[in-house]
Design a protein around this motif. Structure first.
Motif, mmCIF file in Angstrom:
data_model
loop_
_atom_site.group_PDB
_atom_site.id
_atom_site.type_symbol
_atom_site.label_atom_id
_atom_site.label_comp_id
_atom_site.label_asym_id
_atom_site.label_seq_id
_atom_site.Cartn_x
_atom_site.Cartn_y
_atom_site.Cartn_z
ATOM 1 N N ALA A 129 0.820 -1.231 0.000
ATOM 2 C CA ALA A 129 0.000 0.000 0.000
ATOM 3 C C ALA A 129 0.844 1.268 0.000
ATOM 4 C CB ALA A 129 -0.995 0.002 1.174
ATOM 5 N N MET A 130 2.111 1.139 -0.387
ATOM 6 C CA MET A 130 2.988 2.306 -0.383
ATOM 7 C C MET A 130 3.078 2.892 -1.781
ATOM 8 S SD MET A 130 6.003 0.979 2.064
ATOM 9 C CE MET A 130 5.629 0.199 3.634
ATOM 10 N N GLY A 131 2.230 3.902 -2.018
ATOM 11 C CA GLY A 131 2.271 4.541 -3.324
ATOM 12 C C GLY A 131 0.948 5.193 -3.645
ATOM 13 N N SER A 132 0.928 5.937 -4.735
ATOM 14 C CA SER A 132 -0.260 6.689 -5.123
ATOM 15 C C SER A 132 -0.628 6.436 -6.571
ATOM 16 C CB SER A 132 -0.007 8.187 -4.918
ATOM 17 O OG SER A 132 0.537 8.420 -3.637
ATOM 18 N N SER A 133 -0.141 5.335 -7.152
ATOM 19 C CA SER A 133 -0.408 5.099 -8.572
ATOM 20 C C SER A 133 -0.525 3.626 -8.939
ATOM 21 C CB SER A 133 0.714 5.720 -9.413
ATOM 22 O OG SER A 133 1.919 4.996 -9.193
ATOM 23 N N THR A 134 -0.360 2.737 -7.954
ATOM 24 C CA THR A 134 -0.343 1.288 -8.185
ATOM 25 C C THR A 134 0.819 0.875 -9.091
ATOM 26 O OG1 THR A 134 -2.752 1.494 -8.131
ATOM 27 C CG2 THR A 134 -1.937 -0.687 -8.440
ATOM 28 N N GLU A 135 1.717 1.823 -9.382
ATOM 29 C CA GLU A 135 2.887 1.452 -10.178
ATOM 30 C C GLU A 135 3.925 0.706 -9.348
ATOM 31 O OE1 GLU A 135 3.792 4.834 -13.369
ATOM 32 O OE2 GLU A 135 2.975 5.639 -11.509
ATOM 33 N N ASN A 136 3.783 0.791 -8.012
ATOM 34 C CA ASN A 136 4.753 0.087 -7.162
ATOM 35 C C ASN A 136 4.356 -1.361 -6.918
ATOM 36 O OD1 ASN A 136 6.252 2.442 -6.885
ATOM 37 N ND2 ASN A 136 5.065 3.098 -5.104
ATOM 38 N N SER A 137 3.338 -1.855 -7.630
ATOM 39 C CA SER A 137 2.994 -3.266 -7.526
ATOM 40 C C SER A 137 4.104 -4.089 -8.170
ATOM 41 C CB SER A 137 1.672 -3.534 -8.247
ATOM 42 O OG SER A 137 1.482 -4.928 -8.406
ATOM 43 N N ALA A 138 4.479 -5.198 -7.505
ATOM 44 C CA ALA A 138 5.492 -6.078 -8.092
ATOM 45 C C ALA A 138 4.929 -6.812 -9.302
ATOM 46 C CB ALA A 138 5.973 -7.075 -7.046
ATOM 47 N N PHE A 139 3.602 -6.731 -9.500
ATOM 48 C CA PHE A 139 2.974 -7.525 -10.562
ATOM 49 C C PHE A 139 2.370 -6.664 -11.665
ATOM 50 C CE2 PHE A 139 2.463 -9.774 -6.411
ATOM 51 C CZ PHE A 139 3.529 -10.648 -6.592
ATOM 52 N N PRO A 169 -11.091 19.712 -2.622
ATOM 53 C CA PRO A 169 -10.833 18.759 -3.710
ATOM 54 C C PRO A 169 -10.182 17.510 -3.111
ATOM 55 C CG PRO A 169 -9.569 20.817 -4.005
ATOM 56 C CD PRO A 169 -10.166 20.865 -2.646
ATOM 57 N N THR A 170 -10.305 16.362 -3.772
ATOM 58 C CA THR A 170 -9.642 15.152 -3.269
ATOM 59 C C THR A 170 -8.190 15.124 -3.714
ATOM 60 O OG1 THR A 170 -11.754 13.994 -3.476
ATOM 61 C CG2 THR A 170 -9.796 12.634 -3.137
ATOM 62 N N THR A 171 -7.958 15.559 -4.954
ATOM 63 C CA THR A 171 -6.604 15.536 -5.517
ATOM 64 C C THR A 171 -6.353 16.861 -6.222
ATOM 65 O OG1 THR A 171 -7.441 14.580 -7.572
ATOM 66 C CG2 THR A 171 -6.657 13.041 -5.910
ATOM 67 N N PRO A 172 -5.094 17.261 -6.333
ATOM 68 C CA PRO A 172 -4.798 18.528 -7.005
ATOM 69 C C PRO A 172 -5.069 18.474 -8.505
ATOM 70 C CG PRO A 172 -2.911 17.762 -5.710
ATOM 71 C CD PRO A 172 -3.889 16.648 -5.752
ATOM 72 N N THR A 173 -4.967 17.279 -9.081
ATOM 73 C CA THR A 173 -5.133 17.139 -10.533
ATOM 74 C C THR A 173 -5.967 15.906 -10.807
ATOM 75 O OG1 THR A 173 -3.231 15.674 -10.784
ATOM 76 C CG2 THR A 173 -2.785 18.049 -10.921
ATOM 77 N N VAL A 174 -6.327 15.712 -12.078
ATOM 78 C CA VAL A 174 -6.946 14.444 -12.467
ATOM 79 C C VAL A 174 -5.831 13.420 -12.626
ATOM 80 C CG1 VAL A 174 -8.935 15.521 -13.565
ATOM 81 C CG2 VAL A 174 -6.858 15.064 -14.931
ATOM 82 N N ALA A 175 -6.223 12.170 -12.933
ATOM 83 C CA ALA A 175 -5.257 11.071 -13.032
ATOM 84 C C ALA A 175 -4.121 11.433 -13.977
ATOM 85 C CB ALA A 175 -5.969 9.804 -13.517
ATOM 86 N N PHE A 176 -2.897 11.200 -13.501
ATOM 87 C CA PHE A 176 -1.732 11.497 -14.333
ATOM 88 C C PHE A 176 -1.351 10.270 -15.141
ATOM 89 C CE2 PHE A 176 -0.741 10.755 -9.868
ATOM 90 C CZ PHE A 176 0.105 9.662 -9.911
ATOM 91 N N GLU A 177 -0.425 10.488 -16.065
ATOM 92 C CA GLU A 177 -0.040 9.374 -16.927
ATOM 93 C C GLU A 177 0.862 8.402 -16.195
ATOM 94 O OE1 GLU A 177 1.543 10.753 -20.638
ATOM 95 O OE2 GLU A 177 -0.304 11.849 -21.114
ATOM 96 N N LEU A 178 0.733 7.129 -16.559
ATOM 97 C CA LEU A 178 1.627 6.130 -15.976
ATOM 98 C C LEU A 178 3.057 6.510 -16.336
ATOM 99 C CD1 LEU A 178 -0.398 2.902 -16.794
ATOM 100 C CD2 LEU A 178 0.109 3.790 -14.514
ATOM 101 N N GLY A 179 3.947 6.394 -15.393
ATOM 102 C CA GLY A 179 5.352 6.720 -15.646
ATOM 103 C C GLY A 179 5.684 8.173 -15.417
ATOM 104 N N ALA A 201 6.665 8.291 -11.697
ATOM 105 C CA ALA A 201 7.256 7.088 -11.101
ATOM 106 C C ALA A 201 8.709 7.299 -10.712
ATOM 107 C CB ALA A 201 7.117 5.903 -12.063
ATOM 108 N N GLN A 202 9.411 8.156 -11.422
ATOM 109 C CA GLN A 202 10.839 8.356 -11.131
ATOM 110 C C GLN A 202 11.063 9.542 -10.192
ATOM 111 O OE1 GLN A 202 12.776 5.922 -11.916
ATOM 112 N NE2 GLN A 202 11.013 5.041 -12.980
ATOM 113 N N ASP A 203 9.975 10.172 -9.751
ATOM 114 C CA ASP A 203 10.115 11.357 -8.915
ATOM 115 C C ASP A 203 9.278 11.182 -7.642
ATOM 116 O OD1 ASP A 203 10.273 13.822 -7.758
ATOM 117 O OD2 ASP A 203 9.630 14.950 -9.528
ATOM 118 N N PRO A 204 9.869 10.509 -6.651
ATOM 119 C CA PRO A 204 9.094 10.187 -5.443
ATOM 120 C C PRO A 204 8.460 11.412 -4.792
ATOM 121 C CG PRO A 204 11.302 9.221 -5.324
ATOM 122 C CD PRO A 204 11.252 10.028 -6.580
ATOM 123 N N LEU A 205 9.153 12.527 -4.816
ATOM 124 C CA LEU A 205 8.634 13.704 -4.126
ATOM 125 C C LEU A 205 7.356 14.213 -4.792
ATOM 126 C CD1 LEU A 205 9.464 15.196 -1.625
ATOM 127 C CD2 LEU A 205 10.574 16.911 -3.065
#
Lengths: 484, 488
Positions: free
Chosen positions: B129-139, B401-411, B414-418
């Motif tokens: 559950a560590m992340g905000s994009s499900t990109e950190n899934s090992a699968f 608002p729930t989020t500052p923006t709408v869904a961002f693109e995959l990737g 992902a390389q910018d944790p902050l």
């Protein structure tokens, strides 16, 4: 070398509760490996700890009995480190808000009562056990013990000698057993202790403090004492070698080998291990309210110290007898039952601490668990006191059968023909015979050799097969020898 | 005609109870859709059609026998794969737990079974559950059903995508810093994080124990309330479980007259996308139209939320994840001794984000740094909580608002944790303060991506929170917009 010994004691005590500290697994010694486990004490993903109320109350009762200040607000913390026997990778313990602080354990020294101050008492959970097989690279872990409630009792370094260390543990164990909260058995590991030893040496340039050494793996109080003796000698040796530089040595942890009677350095710690303590988020802080305090108070019986005093005052016992009778609560209670059944206190104490204690040790049970009915013991004590049976006969013929068969001492006296002969007319006959058999002894006595009387007494006792009342025999003999 | 997979959970349970449809019919309708969609969105990590059918048939037998049925009779519910479910893997989307199957059910799962729900499968998430994009899934990542090149959000991305695309009507998620609300907003559905202590955490694989809460994801407020009603309630196996009982979760919509809604200015600052600002602004008007009074409030400590969160959560995580040592379960790495075995087990088992957070947390708890980091974060957290509580003296709920923006693109992040962490800026306060918060769809961006508004209530104020959410949903009359068929 003029020096002072400082020993602080860390004691871990397993509480005897129905279930573990944070789950409902039973607490039991000796079950097959990993049969007393559940998701909580195995640290499985998603499992959560729930504190055991009974364990909390037992620990509070101990704190009460040791005159500690009990916290009104306490909490659990996590102590983080990796080890295979530690299922969660952290131990739930208490860090900066322990259950209790202060208090003391009283010991009896030659100078009188000495109070060893306590620093703190806190609750934590036990770890599992690693089992290493000889000659194998394989290790196994048994988690049956993991999660067993422990209290840690930390003393100030007020213990000033190895002997006092032994006494401290003895006194602490007595309190614990009175409260009936733990078996407090060092061999079984439900009482474990780690003395922290160092010495302060007086020199011309001031006091030199040797580095504190923590001794682990001690499985008996005797070994605690031996290890402390050993460490004190080693510290003196180190000072002789290094002088004041000894103070710069790092703190270390030692083990003790009871075969060689020597301590050995296990590891030196340059700095304290970083356990990264932080408040246990799975358990909200705990308020200790009047309900818990009340229940804990009710668990605290008359304690050894008070009982010893009362035994000395009420029964006229010596300090030594009172202390020994009060070491185990069950023995003290048994003593009082025997006295209530009509026996005199002093002889009862002598019997209990003498022959009865011998039989109990032989069977490895407590005196109260010998199966010796208090009323029967009382009647035996009285038979001896009233001169109806000899002490010897009671020792040799009555007590063993009373223990083994539950026999009635009065009945045994009749059945075995042990009734003491104190009829002086019967004994006069035997006395005259004895004088006739050993005229030399009679002559010696008459010539002023008091001791010669013993030979004649012996003859009379032999003649009556030990049943003669020795006091009466003596007076009959004297009467004949002095008047005829 | 409305397909079965389009129905609400309430409607499905009613139909099953009325024997209008069988549980198997319901299951098959959802299975067909899930099997078609899952390859495209990656919502499920575990989906075993025969197991779903077996559960449905068993329920149908009970229906036939005239048994009393629970409130979720025959309703397929997807479960985030960080909750323990017997008979299914519990992987937390981690290599370490890939072979792990829990021998016991989480409390929430027991409640679902008692309510006669169908446990449909386990959904994808960021590892532990560590992340905000499900990109950190090992699968592999979960994709947004409305734009497959975008994130579904996280960490409950799989649950959100599954509900949004109609693969299930309901799903369970967990929310530590926004992990239910943010994916709900990104996928255009309702996501509720209950007050801390409302849903037992027993059987939820811990990330940050003082912040984690299980909650529902659904396509409308009533379904979310229904699921919360089933899983909430005191559980003696969780010492942080509240004895407070929630009432009137399914109350009437009625009017919002007398309801005071606060707009915290700090939630509308820099970095808020204009379209999001506009959509949430429109929601004020809608609520005012329903009789609520809307006032501005100030929560100046909000800006410290992210900093506090990224100290507290990794600290707890570093300790919570220590149990994955290879001794008792999961993947055991090779090693010549215990310590190298620990190292390979954890080194190979954990992904980079998990390692990053363990390192952060270990550092923050270290002696010499504790006071500066963890200690100070706890103090700020207490102040944040006090500020939030004080705000509720004047208003009943907060609207943001729930989020500052709408869904961002995959990737994209992902390389910018902050940058990824900053995405949680509007959601972490509710976790730090233990208050309930819900994300409700409030419109679309120009490129058709969902926008969510967040309502935050006082602790245990779920009933009034749901009342406002429901009133908004009714008044906004947006209806549900289904995503286009993948590959179409």
């Amino acid at each position: 070398m003029k020096y002072r010994v400082l020993i602080g004691m860390e004691v871990h005590l397993q509480l005897r509760t129905k279930s573990k500290m944070f789950c409902r697994c039973p607490v039991r010694f000796g079950a097959p490996p990993n049969t007393l486990t559940c998701p909580v004490c195995l640290g499985m993903p998603g499992a959560l700890p729930v504190p055991n109320r009974d364990a909390m109350i037992r620990a509070i009762a101990l704190a009460r009995a040791l005159d500690c200040d009990i916290a009104t607000d306490t909490k659990f913390d996590r102590k983080n480190y990796f080890y295979p026997d530690l299922p969660k990778g952290y131990q739930i313990s208490q860090f900066d808000r322990p259950l209790a602080t202060g208090g003391c354990v009283e010991i009896v020294t030659e100078e009188g009562i000495k109070r060893i101050r306590l620093r703190r008492i806190h609750i934590e959970e036990d770890v599992g056990k690693n089992i290493h097989e000889d000659g194998s690279k394989l290790s196994r872990v048994d988690f049956n013990r993991a999660g067993t409630p422990l209290v840690e009792i930390v003393s100030e370094p007020d213990i000033a000698s190895p002997e006092e260390a032994h006494k401290y543990l003895d006194a602490l164990r007595a309190v614990v057993r009175y409260l009936d909260i733990s078996d407090a058995n060092m061999q079984e590991g439900n009482l474990r202790c780690e003395p922290n030893v160092n010495i302060h040496i007086e020199t011309e340039d001031g006091v030199v403090k040797t580095p504190i050494v923590e001794v682990k793996n001690l499985n008996s109080m005797r070994n605690v004492e031996r290890a402390a003796i050993c460490e004190i000698a080693r510290h003196q040796e180190l000072y002789r070698e290094l002088g004041a530089k000894v103070a710069d040595l790092p703190r270390s942890t030692c083990g003790f080998d009871d075969q060689t009677d020597k301590t050995f350095v296990m590891r030196q710690k340059e700095e304290a291990h970083d356990y990264r303590y932080f408040p246990e988020p799975d358990i909200p802080p705990i308020q200790i309210g009047s309900a818990w305090l009340g229940t804990a108070n009710d668990m605290v019986p008359e304690l050894p110290r008070a009982k010893r005093q009362r035994f000395a005052d009420d029964y006229g016992l010596s300090a030594y007898d009172a202390e020994n009778l009060c070491r185990e609560r069950s023995t003290a209670d048994y003593f009082e039952t025997v006295v209530k059944a009509g026996a005199a206190a002093k002889p009862t104490a002598n019997w209990l601490l003498g022959d009865v204690s011998f039989h109990a040790k032989e069977r490895q049970v407590a005196i109260a668990a010998l199966g010796l009915a208090a009323s029967r013991l009382a009647s035996m004590v009285n038979l001896v006191e009233e001169g109806k049976v000899s002490r010897k006969a009671a020792e040799k013929d009555l007590l063993p059968r009373m223990i083994a068969e539950g026999a009635d001492p009065a009945q045994l006296v009749t059945d075995l023909g042990l009734a003491q002969v104190d009829d002086s007319s019967v004994l006069e006959e035997a006395a005259r015979q004895a004088i006739a058999q050993n005229p030399k002894a009679a002559a010696d006595f008459r010539a002023g050799k008091e001791k010669a009387l013993n030979a004649l007494k012996g003859l009379v006792m032999r003649e009556t097969r030990g049943k003669a009342n020795p006091t009466v025999v003596e007076s009959v003999l004297r009467n004949i020898l002095e008047t005829e | 005609m409305t397909e079965l997979w389009q129905e609400s959970a309430r409607a499905l349970a009613q139909k099953v109870r009325d024997r209008e449809v069988s549980a198997l019919d319901v299951a098959e309708a959802h299975l067909a859709r899930a099997l078609r969609w899952n390859d495209h969105v990656g919502a499920f990590l575990h989906l075993e059609p025969d197991d779903v059918r077996r559960q449905a048939r068993e329920l149908d037998r009970r229906v036939a026998a005239g048994a009393d049925l629970g409130p979720l009779a025959g309703v397929p519910v997807a479960i985030k794969d960080n909750m323990c479910v017997t008979g299914m893997p519990t992987t937390c989307a981690s290599r370490f737990l890939e072979p792990y199957e829990s021998p016991w059910d989480a409390h929430a799962i027991t409640k679902l079974r008692e309510a006669d729900a169908i446990l449909f499968g386990k959904t994808n998430l960021d590892e532990f559950a560590m992340g905000s994009s499900t990109e950190n899934s090992a699968f592999g990542p979960t994709r947004n059903p409305y734009a497959l090149d975008r994130t579904a959000g996280g960490s409950s991305g799989g649950s959100a995508a599954a509900v949004a695309a109609g693969l299930v009507p309901l799903a369970l998620g967990s929310d530590t810093g926004g992990s239910i609300r943010q994916p709900a907003a990104f996928c255009g559905i309702v996501g509720l994080k209950p007050s801390y202590g409302v849903v037992s955490r027993y059987g939820l694989v811990a990330f940050a124990s003082s912040l984690d809460q299980i909650g529902p994801l659904a396509r409308d407020v009533d379904d979310a309330a229904l699921l919360l009603d089933v899983i909430g309630g005191h559980d003696p196996r969780d010492a942080t479980s509240s004895v407070h009982s929630l009432k009137d979760l399914n109350g009437d919509v009625g009017s919002l007259r007398g309801m005071r809604i606060g707009i915290p200015t700090e939630y509308f600052g820099e970095g808020l996308a204009p379209e999001v600002r506009a959509a949430v602004g429109a929601a004020h008007a809608t609520l005012t139209g329903r009789g609520a009074t809307v006032t501005e409030v100030s929560l100046p400590l909000t800006k410290f939320g992210i900093a506090v969160y990224y100290i507290v959560a990794p600290s707890e995580a570093s300790s919570n994840l220590a149990r994955y040592d290879g001794v008792r379960f999961g993947t055991r790495g090779d090693g010549d001794d215990v310590s190298s075995m620990f190292q390979t087990s954890r080194g190979d088992g954990f992904g980079p984000e998990v390692k990053r957070r363990i390192l952060l947390g270990t550092f923050a708890l270290s002696s010499g740094y504790y006071d500066a980091y963890y200690g100070r974060a706890q103090k700020v957290r207490a102040a944040l909580r006090a500020e939030m509580e004080a705000a509720f003296d004047d208003v009943d709920v907060l609207l943001t608002p729930t989020t500052p923006t709408v869904a961002f693109e995959l990737g994209e992040k992902a390389q910018d944790p902050l940058a990824m962490y900053l995405n949680d800026v509007l959601t972490v306060s509710a976790n730090l303060c233990g208050t309930p918060a819900i994300s409700v769809p409030c419109g679309r961006s120009s490129d058709g991506m969902p926008i969510g508004l967040q309502l935050i209530g006082p602790r245990f104020g779920e009933a009034s929170l749901l009342r406002v959410a429901r009133a908004y949903e009714n008044a906004a009359e947006m209806g549900y917009r289904w995503p286009a068929e993948p590959g179409a």
